[in-house]
Design a protein around this motif. Structure first.
Motif, PDB file in Angstrom:
ATOM      1  N   ASP A 172      79.103   9.899  14.852  1.00  0.00           N
ATOM      2  CA  ASP A 172      77.876  10.631  15.157  1.00  0.00           C
ATOM      3  C   ASP A 172      78.128  11.614  16.299  1.00  0.00           C
ATOM      4  O   ASP A 172      78.547  11.220  17.403  1.00  0.00           O
ATOM      5  N   ALA A 173      77.863  12.900  16.044  1.00  0.00           N
ATOM      6  CA  ALA A 173      78.084  13.922  17.075  1.00  0.00           C
ATOM      7  C   ALA A 173      77.173  13.730  18.276  1.00  0.00           C
ATOM      8  O   ALA A 173      77.497  14.158  19.394  1.00  0.00           O
ATOM      9  N   GLN A 174      76.019  13.077  18.066  1.00  0.00           N
ATOM     10  CA  GLN A 174      75.096  12.861  19.184  1.00  0.00           C
ATOM     11  C   GLN A 174      75.708  11.926  20.238  1.00  0.00           C
ATOM     12  O   GLN A 174      75.356  12.007  21.417  1.00  0.00           O
ATOM     13  N   LEU A 175      76.627  11.055  19.805  1.00  0.00           N
ATOM     14  CA  LEU A 175      77.293  10.182  20.764  1.00  0.00           C
ATOM     15  C   LEU A 175      78.158  10.992  21.728  1.00  0.00           C
ATOM     16  O   LEU A 175      78.195  10.702  22.933  1.00  0.00           O
ATOM     17  N   TYR A 176      78.832  12.022  21.199  1.00  0.00           N
ATOM     18  CA  TYR A 176      79.635  12.870  22.061  1.00  0.00           C
ATOM     19  C   TYR A 176      78.743  13.657  23.023  1.00  0.00           C
ATOM     20  O   TYR A 176      79.073  13.817  24.203  1.00  0.00           O
ATOM     21  N   GLU A 177      77.619  14.145  22.504  1.00  0.00           N
ATOM     22  CA  GLU A 177      76.705  14.916  23.345  1.00  0.00           C
ATOM     23  C   GLU A 177      76.131  14.052  24.460  1.00  0.00           C
ATOM     24  O   GLU A 177      76.052  14.479  25.622  1.00  0.00           O
ATOM     25  N   ALA A 178      75.752  12.816  24.118  1.00  0.00           N
ATOM     26  CA  ALA A 178      75.199  11.917  25.128  1.00  0.00           C
ATOM     27  C   ALA A 178      76.251  11.566  26.182  1.00  0.00           C
ATOM     28  O   ALA A 178      75.951  11.511  27.391  1.00  0.00           O
ATOM     29  N   ALA A 179      77.493  11.340  25.732  1.00  0.00           N
ATOM     30  CA  ALA A 179      78.559  11.016  26.683  1.00  0.00           C
ATOM     31  C   ALA A 179      78.860  12.198  27.590  1.00  0.00           C
ATOM     32  O   ALA A 179      79.101  12.021  28.803  1.00  0.00           O
ATOM     33  N   ALA A 180      78.834  13.423  27.033  1.00  0.00           N
ATOM     34  CA  ALA A 180      79.084  14.614  27.842  1.00  0.00           C
ATOM     35  C   ALA A 180      77.978  14.820  28.867  1.00  0.00           C
ATOM     36  O   ALA A 180      78.239  15.199  30.016  1.00  0.00           O
ATOM     37  N   ILE A 181      76.728  14.560  28.491  1.00  0.00           N
ATOM     38  CA  ILE A 181      75.605  14.688  29.429  1.00  0.00           C
ATOM     39  C   ILE A 181      75.742  13.694  30.577  1.00  0.00           C
ATOM     40  O   ILE A 181      75.410  13.986  31.726  1.00  0.00           O
ATOM     41  N   ASP A 182      76.264  12.510  30.254  1.00  0.00           N
ATOM     42  CA  ASP A 182      76.460  11.486  31.283  1.00  0.00           C
ATOM     43  C   ASP A 182      77.675  11.749  32.153  1.00  0.00           C
ATOM     44  O   ASP A 182      77.984  10.960  33.055  1.00  0.00           O
ATOM     45  N   GLY A 183      78.387  12.841  31.864  1.00  0.00           N
ATOM     46  CA  GLY A 183      79.513  13.216  32.710  1.00  0.00           C
ATOM     47  C   GLY A 183      80.867  12.765  32.199  1.00  0.00           C
ATOM     48  O   GLY A 183      81.861  12.886  32.923  1.00  0.00           O
ATOM     49  N   ALA A 184      80.955  12.255  30.979  1.00  0.00           N
ATOM     50  CA  ALA A 184      82.231  11.801  30.436  1.00  0.00           C
ATOM     51  C   ALA A 184      83.085  12.999  30.026  1.00  0.00           C
ATOM     52  O   ALA A 184      82.612  13.895  29.321  1.00  0.00           O
ATOM     53  N   GLY A 185      84.325  13.001  30.473  1.00  0.00           N
ATOM     54  CA  GLY A 185      85.248  14.055  30.093  1.00  0.00           C
ATOM     55  C   GLY A 185      85.861  13.798  28.728  1.00  0.00           C
ATOM     56  O   GLY A 185      85.527  12.822  28.044  1.00  0.00           O
ATOM     57  N   PRO A 186      86.771  14.663  28.290  1.00  0.00           N
ATOM     58  CA  PRO A 186      87.390  14.492  26.953  1.00  0.00           C
ATOM     59  C   PRO A 186      88.077  13.139  26.781  1.00  0.00           C
ATOM     60  O   PRO A 186      87.967  12.516  25.725  1.00  0.00           O
ATOM     61  N   TRP A 187      88.798  12.682  27.820  1.00  0.00           N
ATOM     62  CA  TRP A 187      89.513  11.418  27.693  1.00  0.00           C
ATOM     63  C   TRP A 187      88.546  10.247  27.584  1.00  0.00           C
ATOM     64  O   TRP A 187      88.740   9.343  26.772  1.00  0.00           O
ATOM     65  N   ARG A 189      85.453  10.373  26.494  1.00  0.00           N
ATOM     66  CA  ARG A 189      84.776  10.458  25.182  1.00  0.00           C
ATOM     67  C   ARG A 189      85.670   9.902  24.088  1.00  0.00           C
ATOM     68  O   ARG A 189      85.198   9.225  23.171  1.00  0.00           O
ATOM     69  N   PHE A 190      86.960  10.186  24.198  1.00  0.00           N
ATOM     70  CA  PHE A 190      87.895   9.644  23.216  1.00  0.00           C
ATOM     71  C   PHE A 190      87.970   8.120  23.324  1.00  0.00           C
ATOM     72  O   PHE A 190      87.943   7.412  22.305  1.00  0.00           O
ATOM     73  N   TRP A 191      88.049   7.605  24.552  1.00  0.00           N
ATOM     74  CA  TRP A 191      88.257   6.183  24.756  1.00  0.00           C
ATOM     75  C   TRP A 191      86.992   5.360  24.456  1.00  0.00           C
ATOM     76  O   TRP A 191      87.082   4.260  23.922  1.00  0.00           O
ATOM     77  N   HIS A 192      85.826   5.888  24.777  1.00  0.00           N
ATOM     78  CA  HIS A 192      84.590   5.119  24.665  1.00  0.00           C
ATOM     79  C   HIS A 192      83.744   5.481  23.450  1.00  0.00           C
ATOM     80  O   HIS A 192      82.780   4.757  23.144  1.00  0.00           O
ATOM     81  N   VAL A 193      84.057   6.585  22.780  1.00  0.00           N
ATOM     82  CA  VAL A 193      83.273   6.982  21.604  1.00  0.00           C
ATOM     83  C   VAL A 193      84.142   7.008  20.348  1.00  0.00           C
ATOM     84  O   VAL A 193      83.841   6.334  19.355  1.00  0.00           O
TER      85      VAL A 193
END
Length: 285
Positions: A172-187, A189-193
Motif C-alpha cells: 500500500d502506497a499510503q504506508l510509505y506516505e504515512a512513514a515519510a510524514i512521520d519522518g522515516a527516511g528511505p532506509w 521505509r524499506f526496513w519497516h514497510v
C-alpha cells in the motif's frame, strides 16, 4: 487447460517415484524391475561408505549454501531497484534486458564464459598483449564455485525478480506516505514497510529454495566438471549421472538419488514447521 500440466506431474514426477524401487535392487535393464535381484539396503550401505559420494555431497552443500547466501537475495535487491524507478518506460526496458539471459541455454552461457575467461579467452589475450601473465580461471578449482555463483546471478537474477516485483506492487502506497510524514527516511521505509509487507513471499520462496537445496544446476555443472575435475566439480546429480547412465550401476545411482530426495523433503518439512512457529503461512498447513 490444467490437464497437460497435471498429466506431466502425474507421469514424470509422481509416476516416476514408483521407479525408486530399483534403489533396493541389483537392477539390470535386460531383466526388468520384476526379475532383477532384490538386495534390500545393500546399495545404501555401499553408498554411505563411498568417499566419492560424500565428496559430491559436500560439494553440493557448499555450492547450495553459496547460492543461498549470494544468489537468493540478488533478485530481491534487483526488484527493489527496479521498483524504485519512476519512469515506466525505463523500468520495462531494464526488465526486458535483465530477463533475456534466462532464455539462453547453459551451453551458450558456458561458451560465453569460456570465450571471456578461458585459457585463450579475451581476458588472457589482453593480459598477454600487455606483457602480463595469463590467469587460469575456468580450469581453476579454487575459483570454480564462486564462478558458478556469478554465472547463476548473471543468467537468472532478472528472471527471479518477477515474483518479488509482483509482491512489491501489492504494498500500500499510503504506508510509505504515512512513514515519510512521520519522518522515516528511505532506509527506515524499506526496513519497516517494504520488508514486513513482502515477508510472507520471501519466506515462501526460501522454503521452496530449501527444497531445491541439493539441486544446484545439473547442466551447468556437467558442462564444467571436466575442466576442474571431480574433486571440485562433482555434485550429487553428476554423481548419479556418471554412476547410472555412464557406468551402468542403476540401482546404486537410484539409491543416491533417493537419498537426495528424502533429505530435500525433510528440509522442506522442517522449514515449513519453523515458518509456522514464526507465525507465517508457509507452503502448507
Amino acid at each position: 487447460m490444467l490437464v497437460p500440466g497435471l498429466g506431466y506431474f502425474l507421469v514424470f514426477q509422481y509416476g516416476a517415484m514408483a521407479m525408486n524401487v530399483i534403489a533396493f535392487k541389483d537392477y539390470v535393464p535386460f531383466l526388468g524391475i520384476a526379475d532383477s535381484d532384490w538386495v534390500g539396503w545393500a546399495n545404501f550401505g555401499v553408498l554411505f561408505g563411498d568417499p566419492d559420494f560424500w565428496r559430491a555431497a559436500w560439494n553440493t552443500v557448499e555450492i547450495s549454501l553459496l547460492q543461498l547466501v549470494f544468489f537468493f537475495p540478488a533478485p530481491l535487491a534487483l526488484a527493489l531497484l527496479l521498483h524504485s524507478l519512476t519512469k515506466d518506460v525505463l523500468r520495462r526496458f531494464v526488465q526486458s534486458v535483465v530477463y533475456l539471459p534466462h532464455f539462453i541455454s547453459w551451453v551458450v552461457v558456458i561458451a560465453l564464459f569460456q570465450q571471456l575467461l578461458g585459457g585463450t579467452g579475451v581476458l588472457n589475450g589482453v593480459l598477454t598483449d600487455n606483457g602480463l601473465h595469463a590467469v587460469d580461471i575456468i580450469g581453476n578449482p579454487d575459483v570454480y564455485k564462486p564462478l558458478l555463483i556469478v554465472q547463476v546471478i548473471w543468467k537468472d537474477c532478472g528472471w527471479g525478480t518477477i515474483i518479488f516485483l509482483a509482491a512489491l506492487t501489492q504494498v500500500d502506497a499510503q504506508l510509505y506516505e504515512a512513514a515519510a510524514i512521520d519522518g522515516a527516511g528511505p532506509w527506515r521505509r524499506f526496513w519497516h514497510v517494504t520488508l514486513p509487507s513482502i515477508r510472507p513471499v520471501v519466506i515462501l520462496l526460501l522454503i521452496l529454495r530449501l527444497g531445491e537445496v541439493l539441486n544446484v544446476g545439473f547442466e551447468q555443472l556437467l558442462l564444467q566438471r571436466d575442466a576442474v575435475g571431480p574433486e571440485a566439480g562433482e555434485v550429487i546429480d553428476t554423481f548419479v549421472y556418471y554412476q547410472g547412465l555412464v557406468a551402468g550401476n542403476y540401482g546404486y545411482a537410484a539409491a543416491a538419488g533417493l537419498f537426495k530426495g528424502v533429505v530435500a523433503a525433510l528440509l522442506v518439512y522442517s522449514a515449513n514447521k519453523i515458518a509456522h512457529r514464526l507465525g507465517e503461512q508457509g507452503v502448507y498447513r
